[in-house]
Every structure is written in C-alpha cells, then in structure tokens.
Design an enzyme around this catalytic site. Structure first.
Site, PDB file in Angstrom:
ATOM      1  N   PRO A  20      15.511  13.911 114.271  1.00 28.52           N
ATOM      2  CA  PRO A  20      14.247  14.536 113.856  1.00 28.52           C
ATOM      3  C   PRO A  20      14.487  15.739 112.942  1.00 28.52           C
ATOM      4  O   PRO A  20      15.295  16.601 113.264  1.00 28.52           O
ATOM      5  CB  PRO A  20      13.607  14.988 115.177  1.00 28.52           C
ATOM      6  N   GLU A  21      13.821  15.746 111.819  1.00 31.22           N
ATOM      7  CA  GLU A  21      13.899  16.888 110.905  1.00 31.22           C
ATOM      8  C   GLU A  21      12.548  17.600 110.899  1.00 31.22           C
ATOM      9  O   GLU A  21      11.653  17.264 111.660  1.00 31.22           O
ATOM     10  CB  GLU A  21      14.317  16.414 109.515  1.00 31.22           C
TER      11      GLU A  21
END
Ligand SMILES: [Zn+2]
Length: 270
Positions: A2-3
């Site tokens: 996840p960014e």
C-alpha cells in the site's frame, strides 16, 4: 504494497464507518506487529467516540474525544476489512462500533504498526518529526523542492524516496512521476533546473491524484460486506512494465539498485 493513494482511500473508507462512532469494542489480538502494540490501547479506546480521521504520509490517524489518536501503518500487506463475516488468523485488531459495524486490521506479514498518542502532540511523534511536506499539500511547491534538493549529489529517485524531502512517496509513484516528467531516475537531484522540477511536482500530484480517484471507484465497488480496503489495480506507465512500450513509444527498462527495481524509459527520460 500500500502506498499513499491506498492509505488515502483506506482512510476515506474507514471514515464512512468510524466518523462520529462510539467504539464499543477494541481488541488487539496479539502484542505486536512490526512494533509492540501499546498495552493500554484497548482500555484507552473502548468507549471513546471517533472525532475525525486523516492521513499523514502513509499513516492513517483516527482521533477520539478522549484526546488520543490511533495511528496505523499498513506496512507491506496490511488492509482493513469492513464488516468481515469471519475473523481470521491475520486479523490483528478488531473494532466494533455502537452502530453494529465491525472492522478488522488484517496484516499477514506484520510489517504494519499501531500506536496510540496524545492528539495534541502527534506531530512530534517518532516518524513525523522530520517529515517533509505532503505531496498533495500546499507546501510542496517547485521552490520548496528546489530548496530541499539544493546541493544534493544523490539521484533524484533516491531523493524523492527520502521522507524528509517529500512525505509518503514510494517506489511505484516515484517511477511513474519521473517518467511523466521526463526525468532520468539517476539524474543528480541537485542539478535539475527549476522548470523541470515544476514538471516533476505537477507529475507527482497527477499520478497520486489519479490513483486516489481510481481507488475511490474501487472503494465504491467494495461497499459490501467483507469489503477489503487498501489495494486496487492500476495501469502503470512504466512500473512493472519492463520490455513493454512507454507512452512515448520507447521501451521500458528495469534496473536494480540495492534490491529495489527502478522502471524507466531511456528514450524520454533524460
Ligand atoms: Zn518514454
């Protein structure tokens, strides 16, 4: 992994469940993730009402009326599940609300984290003390970036991954933004002229915003029981596209530095 856009989308999804909600049950199901979970987390959060949710870099912040803020990081594999039907082995924190909603923080690899800090001092808490501006915020300008990069001999790619220069950028979006701005990842950070930095700032904002919009549409698809927040698929320009065509018609290449892949196009990135 996840960014920033995934975290933004996750916070948005959690907001629909938690904003104004009273937490009737808060149950950590193990003592640690990447770091120990505060031992008094259950006691401090049970019965509290959520007053607001926000994001800083790749951290989600959940504020309560007791003056505490729960800070979460999704690490490599974390995601929140909304109203899960069953609780699994990788659900490490359970939350239930007075409205009968249920959340589970699921993190198989446990590189994520949970912390609880006093709301008025969260900015002086560990990871936030030396953090640079938000890439989508008003302080991330070409002038500010030029100042932060002045004299830096390191590559522009390494500089953009440095959280003190700009907060919350990871490998995927740095590769994408450098391609969009036509800047070679190995270019010395301190030697990029102001007009190109302006293009870069614009590209960073654009790739992140587009991903958040895409994540928001995914979120609507997940507005059902067992919904999982945190991941969505996107069409990348260069990331993971080795040997494929760049939007300019060139061929995307991959190089590996320190175990990290960089995807770029030698035709249009100078
Ligand atoms: Zn190209």
């Amino acid at each position: 992994m996840p960014e920033l856009p995934e975290v933004e989308t996750t916070v948005e999804g959690l907001r629909s469940v938690l904003e104004g909600a009273t937490l009737t049950r808060v149950e950590p199901r193990r003592a640690d993730l990447r770091f120990p979970i505060p031992v008094d987390l259950r006691q401090r959060l049970t019965g509290a009402t959520v007053t607001g949710l926000s994001r800083r870099a790749k951290y989600g912040l959940i504020g309560t009326d007791r003056g505490d803020t729960l800070i979460f990081h999704l690490g490599m594999s974390g995601r929140w599940r909304i109203d899960p039907v069953e609780i699994g082995a990788h659900d490490h924190l359970l939350i239930e609300t007075g409205a009968g909603r249920r959340l589970a923080l699921n993190d198989p690899r446990r590189f994520g984290s949970l912390d609880l800090v006093r709301s008025e001092t969260w900015e002086s808490h560990g990871p936030f003390t030396r953090m640079g501006p938000e890439p989508l915020g008003p302080d991330f300008t070409p002038a500010a970036l030029a100042q932060a990069l002045a004299g830096k001999a390191t590559s522009i790619k390494a500089a953009l991954l440095d959280q003190r220069i700009v907060a919350g950028l990871g490998n995927i979006y740095v590769c994408e933004a450098l391609n969009m701005a036509g800047i070679a990842p190995i270019r010395a950070a301190g030697k990029i002229g102001r007009p190109r930095l302006a293009l870069l700032v614009e590209a960073i904002r654009e790739v992140l915003s587009a991903a958040i919009v895409a994540g928001g549409s995914t979120l609507r698809d997940y507005a059902r029981p067992d919904g999982e927040l945190g991941y969505f698929s996107k069409q990348w320009r260069v990331y993971g596209q080795e040997g494929e065509a760049c939007p300019c018609g060139g061929t995307v290449r991959r190089r590996v530095d320190g175990g990290r892949s960089t995807f770029y196009c030698p035709e249009c990135q100078k």
